[in-house]
Scaffold this motif. Structure first.
Motif, mmCIF file in Angstrom:
data_model
loop_
_atom_site.group_PDB
_atom_site.id
_atom_site.type_symbol
_atom_site.label_atom_id
_atom_site.label_comp_id
_atom_site.label_asym_id
_atom_site.label_seq_id
_atom_site.Cartn_x
_atom_site.Cartn_y
_atom_site.Cartn_z
ATOM 1 N N ASP A 23 0.729 -1.207 0.008
ATOM 2 C CA ASP A 23 -0.142 -0.064 0.090
ATOM 3 C C ASP A 23 0.798 1.189 0.167
ATOM 4 N N GLY A 24 1.994 1.139 -0.824
ATOM 5 C CA GLY A 24 2.819 2.521 -0.939
ATOM 6 C C GLY A 24 3.893 2.654 0.184
ATOM 7 N N LYS A 25 4.079 1.816 0.974
ATOM 8 C CA LYS A 25 4.860 1.690 2.080
ATOM 9 C C LYS A 25 5.937 0.865 2.002
ATOM 10 N N LEU A 26 6.947 1.084 2.349
ATOM 11 C CA LEU A 26 8.166 -0.043 2.489
ATOM 12 C C LEU A 26 7.866 -1.152 3.376
ATOM 13 N N HIS A 27 8.303 -2.217 3.173
ATOM 14 C CA HIS A 27 8.275 -3.462 4.067
ATOM 15 C C HIS A 27 8.744 -2.969 5.478
ATOM 16 N N PRO A 28 8.148 -3.303 6.643
ATOM 17 C CA PRO A 28 8.749 -2.837 7.865
ATOM 18 C C PRO A 28 9.800 -3.135 8.129
ATOM 19 N N GLU A 29 10.746 -4.209 7.646
ATOM 20 C CA GLU A 29 11.711 -4.805 7.912
ATOM 21 C C GLU A 29 12.989 -4.120 6.735
ATOM 22 N N ILE A 30 12.308 -3.499 5.877
ATOM 23 C CA ILE A 30 13.428 -2.971 4.787
ATOM 24 C C ILE A 30 13.872 -1.545 5.283
ATOM 25 N N GLN A 31 15.326 -1.508 5.421
ATOM 26 C CA GLN A 31 16.028 -0.256 5.708
ATOM 27 C C GLN A 31 15.994 0.704 4.599
ATOM 28 N N ASP A 32 15.994 1.923 4.569
ATOM 29 C CA ASP A 32 15.999 2.806 3.373
ATOM 30 C C ASP A 32 17.238 2.603 2.592
ATOM 31 N N ASP A 33 18.048 2.214 2.891
ATOM 32 C CA ASP A 33 19.204 1.731 2.222
ATOM 33 C C ASP A 33 20.352 0.776 3.034
ATOM 34 N N GLY A 34 19.845 -0.212 3.269
ATOM 35 C CA GLY A 34 20.650 -1.209 4.201
ATOM 36 C C GLY A 34 22.023 -1.557 3.597
ATOM 37 N N PRO A 35 22.966 -2.294 4.162
ATOM 38 C CA PRO A 35 24.316 -2.740 3.738
ATOM 39 C C PRO A 35 24.314 -3.820 2.659
ATOM 40 N N SER A 36 23.189 -4.642 2.758
ATOM 41 C CA SER A 36 23.048 -5.799 1.908
ATOM 42 C C SER A 36 22.641 -5.410 0.468
ATOM 43 N N LYS A 37 23.537 -5.518 -0.500
ATOM 44 C CA LYS A 37 23.368 -5.073 -1.855
ATOM 45 C C LYS A 37 23.590 -6.195 -2.750
ATOM 46 N N ALA A 38 22.840 -6.409 -3.859
ATOM 47 C CA ALA A 38 23.109 -7.341 -4.811
ATOM 48 C C ALA A 38 22.212 -7.177 -5.956
ATOM 49 N N VAL A 39 22.388 -7.836 -7.106
ATOM 50 C CA VAL A 39 21.725 -7.733 -8.308
ATOM 51 C C VAL A 39 20.333 -8.376 -7.876
ATOM 52 N N ARG A 40 19.289 -7.570 -8.162
ATOM 53 C CA ARG A 40 17.928 -7.943 -7.637
ATOM 54 C C ARG A 40 16.960 -7.560 -8.686
ATOM 55 N N ASN A 41 15.726 -8.455 -8.569
ATOM 56 C CA ASN A 41 14.755 -8.124 -9.626
ATOM 57 C C ASN A 41 13.399 -8.193 -8.724
#
Length: 282
Positions: free
Chosen positions: A189-207
């Motif tokens: 409903d337009g809001k980020l998942h509650p456990e997702i940070q704005d820009d967390g340290p885990s980064k990868a190729v994602r889809n």
């Protein structure tokens, strides 16, 4: 083309979410040895005189590819196993089984296990091959899929939706023509998942995938490592999507015949977007 997809037999598919939205990524137990940085490679020949449904963009300095399925021009189904009753295992193997002229694009999408069987809801060609998974993952070792809410991408004809799994269970009575469960939801409903940070340290190729207010399904795959928060914000801010679903990370793969793109990688469920007869993307 659609009938060929419907003829694909029962599906054995492989789990999709392998990095944690925050903190250290979860270690994947089924790596195929491929280097994600080398995952994109061209097909031998682009489809002649074809318009691509995909485009390249940059969001917060991260290069992304956005592929859009339009209900007026496309249909969507799932694919996983070939005539030999074995999973394709890669998009390139799937591509060899179909006429590329009828394909707008194909992208991996859906939860799968080490045995290549789906671990979440899966419908292909109108046949439900796996029930909705509403578990908490306590016995399955957890992982991103069990970070509630997870969700389902599904539809029939030109009507497509993304819903949280519980909402899907409570409100959807009719079986769709296609469906795949993944997780977590990126946007609810337009809001980020509650456990997702704005820009967390885990980064990868994602889809991931989201459906906008006009009914178009947007599939986004990053061409460089991206955080969950960045991917979620792109769906929200640039694509104006209310609900978006994470499909996978690290093994994320795209086939765009018009541009000659064929990504490598071991995949399970494949979301296949086909052209309606007489229709081509603008």
């Amino acid at each position: 083309m659609r009938s060929a997809l419907f003829a694909l037999s029962a599906v054995l598919v492989l789990a999709a979410c392998s990095e944690a939205p925050a903190g250290e990524p979860v270690v994947r137990s089924r790596l195929d040895g491929a280097n994600p940085a080398e995952s994109a490679s061209p097909s031998p020949e682009p489809t002649a005189q074809a318009e691509s449904a995909c485009r390249s963009v940059t969001f917060e300095v991260v290069p992304l590819t956005v592929c859009t399925a339009d209900p007026a021009k496309h249909r969507i189904d799932m694919a996983n196993v070939g005539p030999d009753k074995q999973p394709f295992g890669s998009i390139s193997a799937f591509a060899k089984s179909v006429d590329a002229g009828g394909i707008a694009f194909a992208i991996n999408g859906g939860m799968y296990g080490d045995d290549l069987k789906p671990i979440g809801y899966y419908v292909e060609g109108g046949e439900r091959l796996k029930e909705l998974d509403r578990g908490d993952g306590a016995k399955e070792g957890g992982g991103n899929f069990y970070m509630k809410p997870n969700g389902v991408f599904f539809g029939s004809g030109g009507a497509w939706r993304v819903l949280g799994s519980n909402t899907f269970f409570e409100t959807v009575g009719d079986r769709p023509a296609f469906g795949t469960q993944s997780g977590p939801m990126l946007l609810v409903d337009g809001k980020l998942h509650p456990e997702i940070q704005d820009d967390g340290p885990s980064k990868a190729v994602r889809n991931g995938v989201g459906v906008d207010a006009s009914g178009r399904a947007h599939f986004v795959i990053s061409d460089a490592p991206v955080s969950f928060g960045q991917l979620a914000r792109f769906f929200r801010d640039e694509l104006q999507v209310k609900n978006a679903l994470y499909l996978d990370g690290a093994i994320s793969s795209l086939w765009d015949p018009a541009r000659g793109r064929m990504d490598k990688g071991r995949v399970g469920p494949i979301i296949v977007v086909t052209k309606q007869e007489g229709k081509t993307p603008e």
